[in-house]
Design an enzyme around this catalytic site. Structure first.
Site, short mmCIF file in Angstrom:
data_model
loop_
_atom_site.label_atom_id
_atom_site.label_comp_id
_atom_site.label_asym_id
_atom_site.label_seq_id
_atom_site.Cartn_x
_atom_site.Cartn_y
_atom_site.Cartn_z
N PRO A 10 0.79 -1.23 0.00
CA PRO A 10 0.00 0.00 0.00
C PRO A 10 0.82 1.28 0.00
CG PRO A 10 -0.04 -1.04 2.16
CD PRO A 10 0.62 -2.02 1.22
N ASN A 11 0.33 2.23 -0.75
CA ASN A 11 0.87 3.59 -0.86
C ASN A 11 2.16 3.68 -1.66
OD1 ASN A 11 -1.11 5.08 0.79
ND2 ASN A 11 -0.30 3.81 2.45
N ARG A 18 5.32 11.48 -2.43
CA ARG A 18 5.12 11.93 -1.05
C ARG A 18 6.34 11.53 -0.21
NH1 ARG A 18 -0.47 11.74 -0.07
NH2 ARG A 18 -1.57 12.67 -1.85
N TYR A 23 11.60 8.52 1.46
CA TYR A 23 11.59 7.47 0.41
C TYR A 23 12.27 7.89 -0.88
CZ TYR A 23 8.25 5.60 3.70
OH TYR A 23 7.65 5.14 4.84
N ASN A 79 7.96 -5.86 -0.99
CA ASN A 79 7.90 -4.68 -0.13
C ASN A 79 6.43 -4.51 0.26
OD1 ASN A 79 7.86 -2.26 1.19
ND2 ASN A 79 9.15 -1.18 -0.31
N ALA A 82 3.15 -0.93 4.69
CA ALA A 82 2.55 -0.94 6.03
C ALA A 82 2.05 -2.32 6.46
CB ALA A 82 1.40 0.06 6.08
N GLU A 103 12.51 -9.86 1.56
CA GLU A 103 11.78 -8.68 2.06
C GLU A 103 12.62 -7.45 1.79
OE1 GLU A 103 11.09 -8.93 6.25
OE2 GLU A 103 10.18 -6.95 6.39
N HIS A 105 12.81 -3.03 2.10
CA HIS A 105 12.27 -1.75 2.55
C HIS A 105 13.20 -0.65 2.06
CE1 HIS A 105 9.25 -3.68 4.97
NE2 HIS A 105 10.19 -4.45 5.49
N ARG A 112 13.32 4.24 12.48
CA ARG A 112 12.11 5.06 12.41
C ARG A 112 11.19 4.79 13.60
NH1 ARG A 112 9.53 4.60 6.70
NH2 ARG A 112 8.44 6.47 7.50
O1 LIG Z 1 10.66 1.71 3.66
C1 LIG Z 1 9.80 1.03 3.02
O2 LIG Z 1 9.96 0.63 1.85
C2 LIG Z 1 8.45 0.72 3.66
O3 LIG Z 1 8.16 -0.65 3.42
C3 LIG Z 1 7.45 1.57 2.98
C4 LIG Z 1 6.45 2.18 3.64
C5 LIG Z 1 5.62 3.18 2.93
C6 LIG Z 1 5.39 3.07 1.59
C7 LIG Z 1 4.66 4.03 0.93
C8 LIG Z 1 4.16 5.14 1.62
C9 LIG Z 1 4.40 5.21 2.95
S1 LIG Z 1 3.87 6.49 3.98
C10 LIG Z 1 3.05 7.57 2.98
C11 LIG Z 1 1.72 7.32 2.64
C12 LIG Z 1 1.06 8.25 1.87
C13 LIG Z 1 1.70 9.38 1.43
C14 LIG Z 1 3.03 9.60 1.77
C15 LIG Z 1 3.72 8.70 2.53
C16 LIG Z 1 5.10 4.25 3.63
C17 LIG Z 1 6.20 1.99 5.11
O4 LIG Z 1 4.79 1.73 5.35
C18 LIG Z 1 7.03 0.87 5.69
O5 LIG Z 1 7.01 0.98 7.11
C19 LIG Z 1 8.45 0.94 5.16
#
Ligand SMILES: O=C(O)[C@]1(O)C=C(c2cccc(Sc3ccccc3)c2)[C@@H](O)[C@H](O)C1
Length: 154
Positions: A10-11, A18, A23, A79, A82, A103, A105, A112
């Site tokens: 997700p995301n 973002r 990231y 990956n 969340a 896995e 990240h 974090r």
């Molecule tokens: O570091 C990563 O790749 C990770 O797997 C990736 C994540 C991740 C991925 C995409 C977005 C976000 S947070 C976010 C959400 C919406 C808008 C901006 C940031 C976190 C986290 O949920 C994980 O804890 C860590």
């Protein structure tokens, strides 16, 4: 040709858009391109996917496990974003599918928030790449090859 699956949770469709401070600025399409280049280096095909839905990831893990058993795939890079920190279902799917899984990240989750320090995926992963940015995807693919094709690793 043998396939490597890369599954994104997700995301990650927002990667590079973002929170670039955490990231980076590379968008997911460019991550797919770097994965494709790494796969080509190993004479592998890439199946690269992203979903915001936990059950879809479970379905994909099951599909990838069947492909490994059929001899058409090497394994998966995952990956789960969340869902890494919440999903027993994903843990059980990787374990049940006996899917060789790396896995990955992008961020160093251990530096974090504490809720990101636990992974339900790690206990059933073959290896883990954390904190190398998007380069971690290429490292994960290379690591999967080294684990699964030791005689052909260079
Ligand atoms: O570091 C990563 O790749 C990770 O797997 C990736 C994540 C991740 C991925 C995409 C977005 C976000 S947070 C976010 C959400 C919406 C808008 C901006 C940031 C976190 C986290 O949920 C994980 O804890 C860590």
């Amino acid at each position: 040709m043998t396939t490597v699956f890369v599954f994104n949770g997700p995301n990650l469709n927002l990667l590079g858009v973002r929170r670039p401070d955490v990231y980076g600025t590379t968008v997911l399409a460019d991550v797919e391109a770097l994965c494709r280049d790494e796969c080509a280096r190993h004479d592998l095909e890439l199946d690269f996917r992203q979903t915001n839905h936990e059950g879809v990831l479970v379905d994909w893990v099951q599909e990838a496990g069947a492909a490994v058993k059929a001899g058409t795939a090497l394994g998966a890079v995952l990956n789960a974003a969340a869902y890494t920190h919440t999903s027993v279902a994903l843990h059980d799917a990787v374990e049940g599918a006996e899917l060789p899984t790396i896995e990955v990240h992008v961020s160093n989750v251990h530096g974090r928030e504490t809720f990101r320090h636990h992974s339900y995926v790690s206990p059933v992963a073959a290896g883990i790449v954390v904190g190398f940015g998007v380069t971690g995807y290429a490292l994960a693919i290379d690591g999967l090859v080294r684990l699964r094709r030791p005689s052909r690793s260079v």
